[in-house]
Design a protein around this motif. Structure first.
Motif, PDB file in Angstrom:
ATOM      1  N   GLY A 158       0.827  -1.201   0.000  1.00  0.00           N
ATOM      2  CA  GLY A 158       0.000   0.000   0.000  1.00  0.00           C
ATOM      3  C   GLY A 158       0.856   1.243   0.000  1.00  0.00           C
ATOM      4  O   GLY A 158       2.083   1.187   0.098  1.00  0.00           O
ATOM      5  N   ASP A 159       0.204   2.374  -0.135  1.00  0.00           N
ATOM      6  CA  ASP A 159       0.919   3.644  -0.186  1.00  0.00           C
ATOM      7  C   ASP A 159       1.297   4.141   1.205  1.00  0.00           C
ATOM      8  O   ASP A 159       2.424   4.554   1.436  1.00  0.00           O
ATOM      9  N   PHE A 160       0.367   4.112   2.134  1.00  0.00           N
ATOM     10  CA  PHE A 160       0.608   4.600   3.498  1.00  0.00           C
ATOM     11  C   PHE A 160       0.293   3.463   4.453  1.00  0.00           C
ATOM     12  O   PHE A 160      -0.834   3.311   4.905  1.00  0.00           O
ATOM     13  N   LEU A 161       1.289   2.657   4.773  1.00  0.00           N
ATOM     14  CA  LEU A 161       1.089   1.429   5.531  1.00  0.00           C
ATOM     15  C   LEU A 161       1.808   1.505   6.864  1.00  0.00           C
ATOM     16  O   LEU A 161       2.956   1.934   6.939  1.00  0.00           O
ATOM     17  N   GLN A 162       1.120   1.102   7.912  1.00  0.00           N
ATOM     18  CA  GLN A 162       1.729   1.018   9.227  1.00  0.00           C
ATOM     19  C   GLN A 162       1.335  -0.325   9.826  1.00  0.00           C
ATOM     20  O   GLN A 162       0.159  -0.645   9.937  1.00  0.00           O
ATOM     21  N   THR A 163       2.329  -1.140  10.192  1.00  0.00           N
ATOM     22  CA  THR A 163       2.087  -2.459  10.749  1.00  0.00           C
ATOM     23  C   THR A 163       2.722  -2.540  12.126  1.00  0.00           C
ATOM     24  O   THR A 163       3.909  -2.277  12.268  1.00  0.00           O
ATOM     25  N   ASN A 164       1.927  -2.903  13.112  1.00  0.00           N
ATOM     26  CA  ASN A 164       2.410  -3.050  14.475  1.00  0.00           C
ATOM     27  C   ASN A 164       2.207  -4.497  14.894  1.00  0.00           C
ATOM     28  O   ASN A 164       1.074  -4.915  15.128  1.00  0.00           O
ATOM     29  N   SER A 165       3.285  -5.276  14.960  1.00  0.00           N
ATOM     30  CA  SER A 165       3.198  -6.682  15.343  1.00  0.00           C
ATOM     31  C   SER A 165       4.159  -6.937  16.496  1.00  0.00           C
ATOM     32  O   SER A 165       5.373  -6.819  16.338  1.00  0.00           O
ATOM     33  N   LEU A 166       3.613  -7.284  17.641  1.00  0.00           N
ATOM     34  CA  LEU A 166       4.458  -7.553  18.796  1.00  0.00           C
ATOM     35  C   LEU A 166       5.037  -8.963  18.702  1.00  0.00           C
ATOM     36  O   LEU A 166       6.237  -9.156  18.819  1.00  0.00           O
ATOM     37  N   ILE A 167       4.186  -9.958  18.445  1.00  0.00           N
ATOM     38  CA  ILE A 167       4.636 -11.348  18.328  1.00  0.00           C
ATOM     39  C   ILE A 167       4.085 -11.921  17.040  1.00  0.00           C
ATOM     40  O   ILE A 167       2.906 -11.771  16.731  1.00  0.00           O
ATOM     41  N   SER A 168       4.949 -12.581  16.263  1.00  0.00           N
ATOM     42  CA  SER A 168       4.529 -13.164  14.996  1.00  0.00           C
ATOM     43  C   SER A 168       5.017 -14.596  14.913  1.00  0.00           C
ATOM     44  O   SER A 168       6.171 -14.890  15.173  1.00  0.00           O
ATOM     45  N   ASN A 169       4.119 -15.515  14.536  1.00  0.00           N
ATOM     46  CA  ASN A 169       4.461 -16.918  14.369  1.00  0.00           C
ATOM     47  C   ASN A 169       3.768 -17.416  13.105  1.00  0.00           C
ATOM     48  O   ASN A 169       2.558 -17.239  12.945  1.00  0.00           O
ATOM     49  N   THR A 170       4.515 -18.034  12.199  1.00  0.00           N
ATOM     50  CA  THR A 170       3.962 -18.519  10.943  1.00  0.00           C
ATOM     51  C   THR A 170       3.996 -20.035  10.931  1.00  0.00           C
ATOM     52  O   THR A 170       5.052 -20.640  11.067  1.00  0.00           O
ATOM     53  N   ASN A 171       2.835 -20.666  10.744  1.00  0.00           N
ATOM     54  CA  ASN A 171       2.729 -22.116  10.669  1.00  0.00           C
ATOM     55  C   ASN A 171       2.993 -22.550   9.228  1.00  0.00           C
ATOM     56  O   ASN A 171       2.243 -22.194   8.324  1.00  0.00           O
ATOM     57  N   THR A 172       4.051 -23.310   8.985  1.00  0.00           N
ATOM     58  CA  THR A 172       4.402 -23.744   7.637  1.00  0.00           C
ATOM     59  C   THR A 172       4.115 -25.219   7.414  1.00  0.00           C
ATOM     60  O   THR A 172       4.611 -25.805   6.464  1.00  0.00           O
ATOM     61  N   SER A 173       3.311 -25.836   8.243  1.00  0.00           N
ATOM     62  CA  SER A 173       2.944 -27.238   8.071  1.00  0.00           C
ATOM     63  C   SER A 173       1.955 -27.359   6.910  1.00  0.00           C
ATOM     64  O   SER A 173       0.924 -26.690   6.885  1.00  0.00           O
ATOM     65  N   ASP A 174       2.266 -28.227   5.935  1.00  0.00           N
ATOM     66  CA  ASP A 174       1.412 -28.414   4.763  1.00  0.00           C
ATOM     67  C   ASP A 174       1.324 -29.905   4.460  1.00  0.00           C
ATOM     68  O   ASP A 174       2.130 -30.436   3.702  1.00  0.00           O
ATOM     69  N   PRO A 175       0.360 -30.621   5.038  1.00  0.00           N
ATOM     70  CA  PRO A 175       0.312 -32.075   4.886  1.00  0.00           C
ATOM     71  C   PRO A 175      -0.189 -32.562   3.525  1.00  0.00           C
ATOM     72  O   PRO A 175       0.040 -33.716   3.173  1.00  0.00           O
ATOM     73  N   ASP A 176      -0.882 -31.716   2.741  1.00  0.00           N
ATOM     74  CA  ASP A 176      -1.379 -32.202   1.460  1.00  0.00           C
ATOM     75  C   ASP A 176      -0.258 -32.266   0.428  1.00  0.00           C
ATOM     76  O   ASP A 176       0.745 -31.585   0.515  1.00  0.00           O
ATOM     77  N   VAL A 177      -0.449 -33.101  -0.587  1.00  0.00           N
ATOM     78  CA  VAL A 177       0.585 -33.320  -1.596  1.00  0.00           C
ATOM     79  C   VAL A 177       0.480 -32.287  -2.711  1.00  0.00           C
ATOM     80  O   VAL A 177       1.464 -31.677  -3.110  1.00  0.00           O
ATOM     81  N   LEU A 178      -0.720 -32.046  -3.226  1.00  0.00           N
ATOM     82  CA  LEU A 178      -0.923 -31.118  -4.331  1.00  0.00           C
ATOM     83  C   LEU A 178      -1.907 -30.024  -3.905  1.00  0.00           C
ATOM     84  O   LEU A 178      -2.954 -30.313  -3.341  1.00  0.00           O
ATOM     85  N   ASP A 179      -1.583 -28.777  -4.192  1.00  0.00           N
ATOM     86  CA  ASP A 179      -2.489 -27.686  -3.907  1.00  0.00           C
ATOM     87  C   ASP A 179      -3.286 -27.303  -5.158  1.00  0.00           C
ATOM     88  O   ASP A 179      -4.487 -27.116  -5.103  1.00  0.00           O
ATOM     89  N   SER A 180      -2.625 -27.165  -6.283  1.00  0.00           N
ATOM     90  CA  SER A 180      -3.282 -26.802  -7.543  1.00  0.00           C
ATOM     91  C   SER A 180      -2.649 -27.619  -8.656  1.00  0.00           C
ATOM     92  O   SER A 180      -1.440 -27.582  -8.847  1.00  0.00           O
ATOM     93  N   LEU A 181      -3.461 -28.323  -9.410  1.00  0.00           N
ATOM     94  CA  LEU A 181      -2.971 -29.106 -10.529  1.00  0.00           C
ATOM     95  C   LEU A 181      -2.974 -28.246 -11.785  1.00  0.00           C
ATOM     96  O   LEU A 181      -4.019 -27.779 -12.226  1.00  0.00           O
ATOM     97  N   THR A 182      -1.804 -28.010 -12.349  1.00  0.00           N
ATOM     98  CA  THR A 182      -1.692 -27.182 -13.547  1.00  0.00           C
ATOM     99  C   THR A 182      -1.174 -27.978 -14.727  1.00  0.00           C
ATOM    100  O   THR A 182      -0.791 -27.395 -15.738  1.00  0.00           O
ATOM    101  N   ALA A 183      -1.168 -29.283 -14.654  1.00  0.00           N
ATOM    102  CA  ALA A 183      -0.604 -30.114 -15.735  1.00  0.00           C
ATOM    103  C   ALA A 183      -1.407 -30.012 -17.023  1.00  0.00           C
ATOM    104  O   ALA A 183      -0.854 -30.107 -18.118  1.00  0.00           O
ATOM    105  N   LEU A 184      -2.708 -29.798 -16.948  1.00  0.00           N
ATOM    106  CA  LEU A 184      -3.557 -29.762 -18.142  1.00  0.00           C
ATOM    107  C   LEU A 184      -3.829 -28.348 -18.650  1.00  0.00           C
ATOM    108  O   LEU A 184      -4.581 -28.176 -19.600  1.00  0.00           O
ATOM    109  N   ASN A 185      -3.232 -27.334 -18.027  1.00  0.00           N
ATOM    110  CA  ASN A 185      -3.476 -25.938 -18.414  1.00  0.00           C
ATOM    111  C   ASN A 185      -2.404 -25.457 -19.378  1.00  0.00           C
ATOM    112  O   ASN A 185      -1.540 -24.672 -19.038  1.00  0.00           O
TER     113      ASN A 185
END
Length: 72
Positions: free
Chosen positions: A44-71
């Motif tokens: 954005g143009d005028f952005l202010q973000t205040n984050s005291l504690i941040s935790n990102t969950n990167t667990s991804d148990p599925d194998v395929l999210d989007s199949l693009t083989a036929l596109n």
């Protein structure tokens, strides 16, 4: 379905194909996944973000999210 855009369009960057107009179906040619912490993906143009504690969950148990083989 036809539409009318009443406000300005702002495109900051293009790294592929941009389609304007009526289409039957739009399918992605490639997909990607990214992980971002609290306030990390904000843009954005005028952005202010205040984050005291941040935790990102990167667990991804599925194998395929989007199949693009036929596109081709």
């Amino acid at each position: 379905m036809p539409s009318v855009i009443l406000s300005p369009i702002r495109i900051t960057s293009v790294s592929g194909t941009v389609t304007f107009g009526d289409v039957i179906q739009i399918s992605p040619k490639s997909t990607s996944k990214s992980y971002s912490g609290s306030g990390g993906g904000n843009t954005g143009d005028f952005l202010q973000t205040n984050s005291l504690i941040s935790n990102t969950n990167t667990s991804d148990p599925d194998v395929l999210d989007s199949l693009t083989a036929l596109n081709n």
